[in-house]
Design an enzyme around this catalytic site. Sequence first.
Site, PDB file in Angstrom:
ATOM      1  N   HIS A 168     -15.174  29.087 -34.934  1.00  0.00           N
ATOM      2  CA  HIS A 168     -16.320  29.941 -35.316  1.00  0.00           C
ATOM      3  C   HIS A 168     -15.809  30.913 -36.375  1.00  0.00           C
ATOM      4  CE1 HIS A 168     -18.074  29.399 -31.017  1.00  0.00           C
ATOM      5  NE2 HIS A 168     -18.787  28.667 -31.858  1.00  0.00           N
ATOM      6  N   ASN A 222     -22.509  33.585 -28.989  1.00  0.00           N
ATOM      7  CA  ASN A 222     -23.085  32.263 -29.226  1.00  0.00           C
ATOM      8  C   ASN A 222     -24.448  32.086 -28.566  1.00  0.00           C
ATOM      9  OD1 ASN A 222     -19.803  31.505 -28.568  1.00  0.00           O
ATOM     10  ND2 ASN A 222     -20.649  31.127 -30.600  1.00  0.00           N
ATOM     11  N   GLU A 240     -24.495  27.805 -33.822  1.00  0.00           N
ATOM     12  CA  GLU A 240     -23.683  28.494 -32.808  1.00  0.00           C
ATOM     13  C   GLU A 240     -23.989  29.987 -32.750  1.00  0.00           C
ATOM     14  OE1 GLU A 240     -20.683  26.930 -30.938  1.00  0.00           O
ATOM     15  OE2 GLU A 240     -21.770  25.085 -31.341  1.00  0.00           O
ATOM     16  N   ALA A 291     -11.408  24.022 -18.265  1.00  0.00           N
ATOM     17  CA  ALA A 291     -11.618  22.573 -18.228  1.00  0.00           C
ATOM     18  C   ALA A 291     -11.199  21.873 -19.519  1.00  0.00           C
ATOM     19  CB  ALA A 291     -13.073  22.282 -17.899  1.00  0.00           C
ATOM     20  N   ASN A 296      -9.626  30.797 -22.869  1.00  0.00           N
ATOM     21  CA  ASN A 296     -10.617  29.777 -23.211  1.00  0.00           C
ATOM     22  C   ASN A 296     -11.104  29.979 -24.649  1.00  0.00           C
ATOM     23  OD1 ASN A 296     -11.246  27.637 -21.550  1.00  0.00           O
ATOM     24  ND2 ASN A 296     -12.550  28.816 -20.176  1.00  0.00           N
ATOM     25  N   CYS A 304     -16.431  37.714 -29.144  1.00  0.00           N
ATOM     26  CA  CYS A 304     -17.168  36.557 -28.593  1.00  0.00           C
ATOM     27  C   CYS A 304     -18.012  36.968 -27.401  1.00  0.00           C
ATOM     28  CB  CYS A 304     -16.206  35.483 -28.076  1.00  0.00           C
ATOM     29  SG  CYS A 304     -15.072  34.847 -29.294  1.00  0.00           S
ATOM     30  N   ARG A 351     -21.783  23.312 -23.752  1.00  0.00           N
ATOM     31  CA  ARG A 351     -22.486  24.489 -24.252  1.00  0.00           C
ATOM     32  C   ARG A 351     -23.937  24.148 -24.605  1.00  0.00           C
ATOM     33  NH1 ARG A 351     -19.545  29.354 -26.660  1.00  0.00           N
ATOM     34  NH2 ARG A 351     -21.304  30.096 -25.421  1.00  0.00           N
ATOM     35  N   ALA A 401      -7.061  27.464 -27.824  1.00  0.00           N
ATOM     36  CA  ALA A 401      -6.779  28.073 -26.511  1.00  0.00           C
ATOM     37  C   ALA A 401      -7.375  27.225 -25.382  1.00  0.00           C
ATOM     38  CB  ALA A 401      -7.341  29.489 -26.454  1.00  0.00           C
ATOM     39  N   ASN A 461     -10.909  24.135 -30.393  1.00  0.00           N
ATOM     40  CA  ASN A 461     -10.619  25.488 -29.908  1.00  0.00           C
ATOM     41  C   ASN A 461      -9.237  25.392 -29.246  1.00  0.00           C
ATOM     42  OD1 ASN A 461     -10.288  27.583 -28.024  1.00  0.00           O
ATOM     43  ND2 ASN A 461     -12.458  27.672 -27.489  1.00  0.00           N
TER      44      ASN A 461
HETATM   45  O1  SUG Z   1     -17.367  27.568 -27.486  1.00  0.00           O
HETATM   46  N1  SUG Z   1     -14.792  28.111 -25.131  1.00  0.00           N
HETATM   47  C1  SUG Z   1     -15.801  28.655 -26.034  1.00  0.00           C
HETATM   48  C2  SUG Z   1     -15.304  29.916 -26.699  1.00  0.00           C
HETATM   49  C3  SUG Z   1     -16.392  30.605 -27.453  1.00  0.00           C
HETATM   50  C4  SUG Z   1     -15.900  31.737 -28.285  1.00  0.00           C
HETATM   51  N2  SUG Z   1     -16.961  32.357 -28.953  1.00  0.00           N
HETATM   52  C5  SUG Z   1     -16.929  32.883 -30.199  1.00  0.00           C
HETATM   53  N3  SUG Z   1     -15.908  32.643 -31.000  1.00  0.00           N
HETATM   54  N4  SUG Z   1     -17.922  33.562 -30.590  1.00  0.00           N
HETATM   55  C6  SUG Z   1     -16.191  27.619 -27.108  1.00  0.00           C
HETATM   56  O2  SUG Z   1     -15.303  26.893 -27.565  1.00  0.00           O
HETATM   57  C7  SUG Z   1     -13.972  26.607 -23.400  1.00  0.00           C
HETATM   58  C8  SUG Z   1     -14.437  26.083 -22.070  1.00  0.00           C
HETATM   59  C9  SUG Z   1     -13.422  25.262 -21.360  1.00  0.00           C
HETATM   60  O3  SUG Z   1     -12.614  24.610 -21.984  1.00  0.00           O
HETATM   61  O4  SUG Z   1     -13.434  25.280 -20.103  1.00  0.00           O
HETATM   62  C10 SUG Z   1     -15.097  27.162 -24.268  1.00  0.00           C
HETATM   63  O5  SUG Z   1     -16.224  26.724 -24.137  1.00  0.00           O
END
Ligand code: SUG
Length: 448
Positions: A249, A110, A174, A19, A365, A371, A138, A27, A25
């Site tokens: 993170h 997290n 987090e 989404a 994601n 993670c 989140r 990716a 982030n």
């Molecule tokens: O919080 N991605 C998570 C990835 C978490 C990675 N965790 C660690 N590095 N420990 C975040 O950004 C993407 C959801 C979306 O775009 O649909 C997402 O929530």
Amino acid sequence: MSNQEYFFDGLIGPTHNYAGLSFGNIASKLHGHEVANPRAAALQGLAKMKRVADLTGRQCLLPPLRRPRLEFLQSLGFKGSDAEVIDQAYRCRPELLAICYSASSMWTANAATVSPSADCDDGRLHFTPANLQSTLHRSIEAESTTHNLRAIFNSEELFCVHPPLPAQGLFADEGAANHTRFVGAGQSVGLEFFVFGMPSGSTGETPNKFPARQTQLASEAVARRHQLQADRVCFGQQNPEVIDAGVFHNDVIAVGHEDVLLCHSQAFLNQPELLDRLSLKFENLSGSSLQVIEFSESELPLQDAVSSYLFNSQLVTRKDGGISLICPVECEENRAAKECVAKVVEGRNRIDDVIFLDLRQSMNNGGGPACLRLRVVLDARQQEAMHAGVMLTESLYGKLTEWVGRHYRESLSQEDLRDPSLVGETWEAMEELSKILDLPSQVLLNQS
Ligand code: SUG
């Protein structure tokens, strides 16, 4: 049975989708609105768990949180039957529908910050579930995660599951993604390293482009709640420049295990001074030295570190005492990252093996191997006391892969989230999961 580290991976839920919800982030932004494959995602996650279970015998899981969280949409004024609420939200604010469907609880690094009982003054194992204040999708995890941890670690004598910190930006937390515990060979007390991106007060250096998701105030409060003496704690700040390069993170740029720290040379603010302070504290506590493996910008450009997720590899001590580095396949495909992996494995340290795993559904994601797991060090009594149904045995692995095959879709787009039949489909899967894991369905469906 002595103190042992267990890995609690997040079982990837049936509504895994892309989404584009996480600002900062890379990716998540890059793959936002692509079509996800929840079944492949869950099977990739389970294959990782199986591999670690075979290597260590200490693999567990945390169940996915119940989605969609329609109460979230109802609290924002969407009314009527489930189908009507979904339809209105999709037509009016599709991003809110995506939020209530997010499977983001899969990234259990997290879920909480965890301090083993050997470190804590009251001799209990402490959990502070992360409030995940920095992103809306989140932040709605925190309450249910607290609930689930209390059901799995259900003894107030042995465990203390705190409530999340105040749901406020100054306390943005987090969890374990910004926390690493180092411990010397044969020792039980560890040094807990808390890394924040946002310093307290108005003078420190902060990122310009992307948010810092962990505050100093939050890290300090967690250490206080967990009753960690000053000699068992070290605080450090993330380099604001790496946050702006996509390191949302700290576990995207550094990973620690036992007496080893693997990190990029630009991970932290004032890195040489911080690493000296960390090493000295470790030496004073454990009587041995911390092994720091650092890769410079010329060995691994920051951009490659972020795209390959080398530092989000998982380090696990195997049954035979050696350490394996579990990397995403992206590290095998990136020349610089692959060379760094070879240097780690060939170097003079206990990491003697590398495993490349396909976790692309999660990686797209922004979630790599580290993670997906929460580390929990348990002593013998705690191992007996925790809920046994979440331990990944051969038989549980078989049941879960079969369950995924029956309940998960192979394709889920943003448009598909408006299909009201997805609600019943998902809740039915969760009902059955509660039986497989032997957890009351009130726990998994949070109906209590
Ligand atoms: O919080 N991605 C998570 C990835 C978490 C990675 N965790 C660690 N590095 N420990 C975040 O950004 C993407 C959801 C979306 O775009 O649909 C997402 O929530």
